[in-house]
Design a protein around this motif. Structure first.
Motif, PDB file in Angstrom:
ATOM      1  N   GLY A 162      -4.652 -11.858  -9.872  1.00 15.48           N
ATOM      2  CA  GLY A 162      -4.260 -10.449  -9.821  1.00 15.48           C
ATOM      3  C   GLY A 162      -2.796 -10.225  -9.486  1.00 15.48           C
ATOM      4  O   GLY A 162      -2.324  -9.100  -9.486  1.00 15.48           O
ATOM      5  N   ARG A 175      -3.365   1.068  -9.134  1.00 12.87           N
ATOM      6  CA  ARG A 175      -4.491   0.229  -8.724  1.00 12.87           C
ATOM      7  C   ARG A 175      -4.068  -1.227  -8.561  1.00 12.87           C
ATOM      8  O   ARG A 175      -4.516  -1.915  -7.654  1.00 12.87           O
ATOM      9  CB  ARG A 175      -5.635   0.338  -9.744  1.00 12.87           C
ATOM     10  CG  ARG A 175      -6.895  -0.331  -9.228  1.00 12.87           C
ATOM     11  CD  ARG A 175      -8.053  -0.217 -10.193  1.00 12.87           C
ATOM     12  NE  ARG A 175      -7.785  -0.949 -11.419  1.00 12.87           N
ATOM     13  CZ  ARG A 175      -8.701  -1.171 -12.351  1.00 12.87           C
ATOM     14  NH1 ARG A 175      -9.909  -0.690 -12.215  1.00 12.87           N
ATOM     15  NH2 ARG A 175      -8.400  -1.851 -13.444  1.00 12.87           N
ATOM     16  N   GLU A 225      -4.785  -5.572  -1.014  1.00 13.61           N
ATOM     17  CA  GLU A 225      -6.061  -6.055  -0.496  1.00 13.61           C
ATOM     18  C   GLU A 225      -6.115  -7.583  -0.542  1.00 13.61           C
ATOM     19  O   GLU A 225      -6.560  -8.244   0.390  1.00 13.61           O
ATOM     20  CB  GLU A 225      -7.161  -5.491  -1.389  1.00 13.61           C
ATOM     21  CG  GLU A 225      -8.365  -4.981  -0.655  1.00 13.61           C
ATOM     22  CD  GLU A 225      -9.200  -4.158  -1.615  1.00 13.61           C
ATOM     23  OE1 GLU A 225     -10.119  -4.734  -2.214  1.00 13.61           O
ATOM     24  OE2 GLU A 225      -8.896  -2.951  -1.812  1.00 13.61           O
ATOM     25  N   LEU A 226      -5.641  -8.108  -1.660  1.00 19.81           N
ATOM     26  CA  LEU A 226      -5.651  -9.551  -1.865  1.00 19.81           C
ATOM     27  C   LEU A 226      -4.808 -10.263  -0.804  1.00 19.81           C
ATOM     28  O   LEU A 226      -5.223 -11.250  -0.212  1.00 19.81           O
ATOM     29  CB  LEU A 226      -5.092  -9.826  -3.266  1.00 19.81           C
ATOM     30  CG  LEU A 226      -5.075 -11.255  -3.745  1.00 19.81           C
ATOM     31  CD1 LEU A 226      -6.510 -11.730  -3.950  1.00 19.81           C
ATOM     32  CD2 LEU A 226      -4.313 -11.355  -5.063  1.00 19.81           C
ATOM     33  N   ARG A 273      -2.567  -1.554  -5.201  1.00 17.50           N
ATOM     34  CA  ARG A 273      -3.575  -1.436  -4.139  1.00 17.50           C
ATOM     35  C   ARG A 273      -4.375  -2.735  -4.048  1.00 17.50           C
ATOM     36  O   ARG A 273      -4.678  -3.236  -2.974  1.00 17.50           O
ATOM     37  CB  ARG A 273      -4.543  -0.284  -4.448  1.00 17.50           C
ATOM     38  CG  ARG A 273      -3.906   1.077  -4.307  1.00 17.50           C
ATOM     39  CD  ARG A 273      -4.707   2.030  -3.419  1.00 17.50           C
ATOM     40  NE  ARG A 273      -3.836   3.105  -2.954  1.00 17.50           N
ATOM     41  CZ  ARG A 273      -3.704   4.275  -3.594  1.00 17.50           C
ATOM     42  NH1 ARG A 273      -4.416   4.530  -4.695  1.00 17.50           N
ATOM     43  NH2 ARG A 273      -2.883   5.189  -3.131  1.00 17.50           N
ATOM     44  N   ARG A 274      -4.736  -3.273  -5.231  1.00 13.08           N
ATOM     45  CA  ARG A 274      -5.525  -4.512  -5.227  1.00 13.08           C
ATOM     46  C   ARG A 274      -4.716  -5.671  -4.676  1.00 13.08           C
ATOM     47  O   ARG A 274      -5.242  -6.526  -3.963  1.00 13.08           O
ATOM     48  CB  ARG A 274      -5.977  -4.841  -6.653  1.00 13.08           C
ATOM     49  CG  ARG A 274      -7.037  -3.895  -7.107  1.00 13.08           C
ATOM     50  CD  ARG A 274      -7.906  -4.518  -8.164  1.00 13.08           C
ATOM     51  NE  ARG A 274      -9.048  -3.667  -8.387  1.00 13.08           N
ATOM     52  CZ  ARG A 274      -9.735  -3.615  -9.513  1.00 13.08           C
ATOM     53  NH1 ARG A 274      -9.380  -4.387 -10.526  1.00 13.08           N
ATOM     54  NH2 ARG A 274     -10.771  -2.824  -9.627  1.00 13.08           N
ATOM     55  N   GLU A 276       0.825  -1.210   0.000  1.00 17.74           N
ATOM     56  CA  GLU A 276       0.000   0.000   0.000  1.00 17.74           C
ATOM     57  C   GLU A 276       0.863   1.265   0.000  1.00 17.74           C
ATOM     58  O   GLU A 276       0.582   2.217  -0.728  1.00 17.74           O
ATOM     59  CB  GLU A 276      -0.904   0.013   1.225  1.00 17.74           C
ATOM     60  CG  GLU A 276      -2.363  -0.016   0.874  1.00 17.74           C
ATOM     61  CD  GLU A 276      -3.187  -0.572   2.019  1.00 17.74           C
ATOM     62  OE1 GLU A 276      -2.877  -0.258   3.183  1.00 17.74           O
ATOM     63  OE2 GLU A 276      -4.125  -1.335   1.729  1.00 17.74           O
TER      64      GLU A 276
END
Ligand SMILES: [Zn+2]
Ligand SMILES: [Zn+2]
Length: 535
Positions: free
Chosen positions: A58, A28, A35-36, A31-32, A11
């Protein structure tokens, strides 16, 4: 290295890439990935060591390479380099005055300037024009930017991100969240915190979340986060904390109509002194005539009627989603995976849905009396028909109707297509009706009043989708539906166990639309939910 640490590093890297002007999709992707990693139950460090991390959806080769470095050395060389190069403080200042990251960093270094005050002093001394590439035009822009009361971002923060940021700062400052976040606005342009700490501004200066302070006097200061979001911090003594909280929560129109406010330690005391009932922050967008209604609450919700599993693009199994929903205290959950027409992700045809039925039956046996509903998020095809055969639709407990393609079609075409599809006897609810993706796609041209009419005629509910970039229906649209008597369904559209937590966003959006528990279908028991169209 724990998953949470890896996620935080990714992040931070994404944040700095963003500041450095990297492309939207690159930022992005990181960021993803963060999260993953956070959502993955297995230790990601071990997956990396075993060379298996790309099995996570991803994670491409670029991110894998950085994960390998991170796991092997405990740090990211590029992250440290970016930190040296980018100077978040200067970049935030650049956002304030409308200069891009590279330009602001160059200017700051040339003038030896690091803060808003130093830049202001340099401007007043006429030193800006000495700098390379700063003409009178740019000078004017910088001076105007410094004079502006508050930096304004073009693109607001999504509510979930804004809530996380505000919560972090509130904790640092021993304060309460106020402002747009407390009102649960769908997009947040500014954070506000009321602090009870005597040393609030010292703490603000030390905050790792706030990178620059752009304004300051005795009672308030304005900082900027790494994303360029202004943070207003009000330092309030205990005796008038409630008053400060009402003012900082806003909206300005709402507060102006209440002024002059009495000094009081709590909000309750402020309202009591005014002789008014306390008003939920969600309704404070405009002056309120009369008593606020008893709005629906998160605790009223008895089930989630729209979520995905690994049968389509979800990350968890039917059983994992069901157990998570049960653990949230729900009585039921509807599994609504996609149908084939959606294309960009796997969709279930009639055969697959019947195979899924066996899995759902087994989970139901295990978790009874909790109920897993057989559902679908059934696409409306280009010709307006439903994307599943009638016989399988008739077997299902809960059919969500969704438009995923053709969002840009004309009002006539869209409205005709959607309302015709709504007439199908199996349909129970229309998902994300306006199709907006916040910051990326405007709402479609669907005529909502026509949709509301047909929903009433057919006894169909309308969804308030809890995905942070959807929140669709939105507040004022919920209010139209509620006033017309159409049931609202608060759903998360969760694609993971964690996603089920977005129910709070959906409920808040319904609250902003004045919905009471009676207006929201999934505050009721399963019999009533399933009886929706059985007349
Ligand atoms: Zn959808
Ligand atoms: Zn969905």
């Amino acid at each position: 290295m724990r998953n949470e640490q890896i996620a935080q590093t990714l992040e931070a890297y994404a944040g700095l890439l963003d500041l450095a002007g990297a492309g939207y999709y690159t930022v992005r992707a990181y960021r993803r990935a963060a999260e993953l990693v956070r959502e993955t139950r297995a230790p990601v460090a071990e997956l990396v060591r075993a060379g298996r991390v790309r099995e996570l959806r991803g994670i491409g080769p670029g991110i894998e390479r950085r994960l390998q470095e991170l796991v092997a050395t405990g740090k990211l060389e590029e992250l440290e380099e970016l930190e040296r190069e980018v100077e978040p403080q200067l970049v935030a200042l650049g956002r304030l005055v409308g200069l891009g990251p590279q330009r602001m960093v160059a200017l700051g270094r040339e003038l030896g300037v690091r803060t808003a005050d130093e830049l202001r002093a340099a401007a007043e001394a006429g030193r800006l024009r000495e700098a390379k590439g700063i003409g009178p035009e740019t000078e004017r822009k910088i001076v105007a930017g410094l004079a502006r009361e508050r930096p304004r971002r073009r693109r607001g923060l999504l509510l979930n991100r804004a809530r996380a940021l505000a919560a972090a700062i509130a904790q640092e400052l021993d304060g309460e969240i106020a402002g747009e976040v407390r009102r649960w606005r769908d997009v947040v342009y500014e954070l506000a915190i009321v602090s009870r700490a005597p040393d609030a501004f010292v703490r603000l200066e030390a905050s790792p979340t706030v990178v620059a302070i752009v304004e300051r006097d005795d009672a308030r200061a304005v900082g900027v986060t790494v994303e360029g979001i202004p943070v207003e911090v009000v330092a309030a003594p205990p005796g008038s904390f409630g008053t400060a909280l009402v003012r900082a929560t806003g909206s300005r129109e709402y507060v102006d109509a209440l002024e002059p406010l009495p000094g009081a330690p709590t909000e309750d005391a402020v309202y009591a002194a005014l002789g008014l009932p306390w008003c939920p922050p969600e309704l404070r967008e405009a002056p309120l005539g009369g008593e606020p209604p008893r709005l629906v609450e998160l605790a009223d919700i008895r089930g989630d009627l729209h979520c995905h599993t690994d049968w389509s693009d979800g990350k968890a199994t039917v059983s994992e989603m069901a157990i998570a929903a049960r653990d949230l205290g729900y009585d039921y959950v509807a599994i609504c995976d996609h149908t084939p027409n959606v294309r960009v992700v796997p969709g279930l045809d009639a055969d697959a849905l019947r195979r899924q039925a066996d899995e759902i039956a087994a989970v139901n046996e295990e978790l009874a009396p909790f109920r897993v509903l057989r559902g679908t998020e059934c696409d409306i095809r280009a010709d307006g028909t439903l994307d599943l055969p009638d016989d399988v639709l008739a077997e299902l407990d809960w059919v969500q109707l969704s438009l995923h393609a053709g969002q840009r079609q004309s009002e006539d075409v869209l409205t005709r297509k959607v309302t015709e599809a709504m007439r199908h006897p199996a349909v129970r609810c229309l998902s994300h009706p306006k199709g907006r993706i916040i910051n990326h796609r405007p709402p479609n041209a669907l005529q909502l009043d026509r949709v509301i009419e047909v929903a009433l005629e057919e006894g169909i509910a309308l969804e308030t989708n809890g995905l942070p970039d959807r929140l669709d229906l939105r507040d004022e649209e919920v209010r139209l539906a509620v006033d017309a008597g159409v049931p609202i369904v608060c759903s998360t559209d969760a694609h993971s166990v964690r996603g089920l937590g977005n129910m709070s966003l959906s409920v808040a959006t319904a609250r902003r639309g004045w919905a009471t528990a009676a207006d929201v279908l999934n505050t009721r028991g399963l019999d009533e939910v399933l009886g929706l169209r059985r007349r």
